[in-house]
Design a protein around this motif. Structure first.
Motif, PDB file in Angstrom:
ATOM      1  N   VAL A   1     -82.050 -32.958 -12.716  1.00 58.90           N
ATOM      2  CA  VAL A   1     -80.681 -32.585 -13.087  1.00 58.90           C
ATOM      3  C   VAL A   1     -79.693 -33.082 -12.029  1.00 58.90           C
ATOM      4  N   THR A   2     -80.053 -32.948 -10.758  1.00 60.95           N
ATOM      5  CA  THR A   2     -79.187 -33.416  -9.677  1.00 60.95           C
ATOM      6  C   THR A   2     -78.984 -34.916  -9.735  1.00 60.95           C
ATOM      7  N   SER A   3     -80.054 -35.662  -9.975  1.00 64.66           N
ATOM      8  CA  SER A   3     -79.905 -37.119 -10.064  1.00 64.66           C
ATOM      9  C   SER A   3     -79.092 -37.517 -11.293  1.00 64.66           C
ATOM     10  N   LEU A   4     -79.207 -36.786 -12.385  1.00 65.14           N
ATOM     11  CA  LEU A   4     -78.410 -37.070 -13.570  1.00 65.14           C
ATOM     12  C   LEU A   4     -76.922 -36.820 -13.313  1.00 65.14           C
ATOM     13  N   VAL A   5     -76.610 -35.705 -12.648  1.00 67.72           N
ATOM     14  CA  VAL A   5     -75.216 -35.383 -12.334  1.00 67.72           C
ATOM     15  C   VAL A   5     -74.644 -36.420 -11.370  1.00 67.72           C
TER      16      VAL A   5
ATOM     17  N   THR B   1     -75.607 -39.527 -10.911  1.00 66.40           N
ATOM     18  CA  THR B   1     -75.459 -40.809 -11.596  1.00 66.40           C
ATOM     19  C   THR B   1     -74.233 -40.811 -12.489  1.00 66.40           C
ATOM     20  N   SER B   2     -73.973 -39.706 -13.177  1.00 70.33           N
ATOM     21  CA  SER B   2     -72.777 -39.653 -14.021  1.00 70.33           C
ATOM     22  C   SER B   2     -71.500 -39.676 -13.185  1.00 70.33           C
TER      23      SER B   2
ATOM     24  N   SER C   1     -78.086 -44.557   1.358  1.00 69.38           N
ATOM     25  CA  SER C   1     -77.758 -43.323   0.643  1.00 69.38           C
ATOM     26  C   SER C   1     -78.936 -42.843  -0.192  1.00 69.38           C
ATOM     27  N   LEU C   2     -79.733 -43.751  -0.694  1.00 65.80           N
ATOM     28  CA  LEU C   2     -80.968 -43.318  -1.355  1.00 65.80           C
ATOM     29  C   LEU C   2     -81.915 -42.660  -0.357  1.00 65.80           C
ATOM     30  N   GLY C   3     -81.945 -43.187   0.867  1.00 63.28           N
ATOM     31  CA  GLY C   3     -82.761 -42.578   1.912  1.00 63.28           C
ATOM     32  C   GLY C   3     -82.298 -41.180   2.260  1.00 63.28           C
TER      33      GLY C   3
END
Length: 176
Positions: free
Chosen positions: A99-103, A105-106, A23-25
């Motif tokens: 911002v996308t990675s923060l959303v 992750t939350s 999923s990181l890929g």
């Protein structure tokens, strides 16, 4: 499956780690072909996790629908675009990526919290729909799932075959 405890746990941890890396890929690859193949790996790992939890029908449906149809469709759509901007494009993270990675992750942590705080003991498991008296305890979604896995199993599989034939027809028409 009839696996012993340690082997089952090792397989779950291995599939979970492959799932996380895949999923990181999907998110981090800039080449959409690599991202689509990584998505295929994630969907296969999810299907294998269903097999480990003795949900063979859901695993087969996962393989047929998501890996066999949706992921193939995504790969063909990416290959038909013929866009070369994806292959030579290298950029650093932007504010939107952060911002996308923060959303995301939350959302991940809220899902983990919800899963850990949910009581899973009140779920009714059954193999045949005639064993269930339709009560207020069973929601509409559970009734649909029970009927799909028992009474409407054959029509469900026939619809998946019709969708596969339609996909093959669309590919053959696109090649011409």
């Amino acid at each position: 499956m009839g696996l012993t405890g340690p082997i089952h746990d090792i397989l779950v941890v291995f599939l979970g780690s492959v799932l996380i890396l895949g999923s990181l890929g999907v998110v981090l690859f800039t080449n959409p072909i690599f991202s689509a193949f990584s998505l295929g790996l994630v969907l296969v790992c999810i299907s294998l996790l269903y097999i480990l939890s003795n949900s063979y029908f859901v695993a087969a449906a996962q393989l047929l629908i998501y890996v066999g149809a949706i992921n193939v469709l995504i790969i063909f759509a990416v290959m038909f675009t013929n866009s070369s901007e994806y292959y030579n494009d290298f950029h650093l993270w932007t504010i939107g990526d952060g911002v996308t990675s923060l959303v995301c992750t939350s959302i991940l942590f809220s899902l983990i919290t919800t899963i850990l705080e949910t009581s899973w003991y009140g779920i009714i498991w059954t193999t045949r729909s005639n064993q269930i008296i339709e009560q207020d305890l069973i929601s509409n979604v559970q009734q649909i799932g029970i009927h799909l896995s028992t009474d409407f199993f054959l029509p469900f599989e026939l619809i998946s075959l019709i969708l596969l034939v339609a996909l093959i027809g669309a590919i053959s028409m696109a090649r011409q």
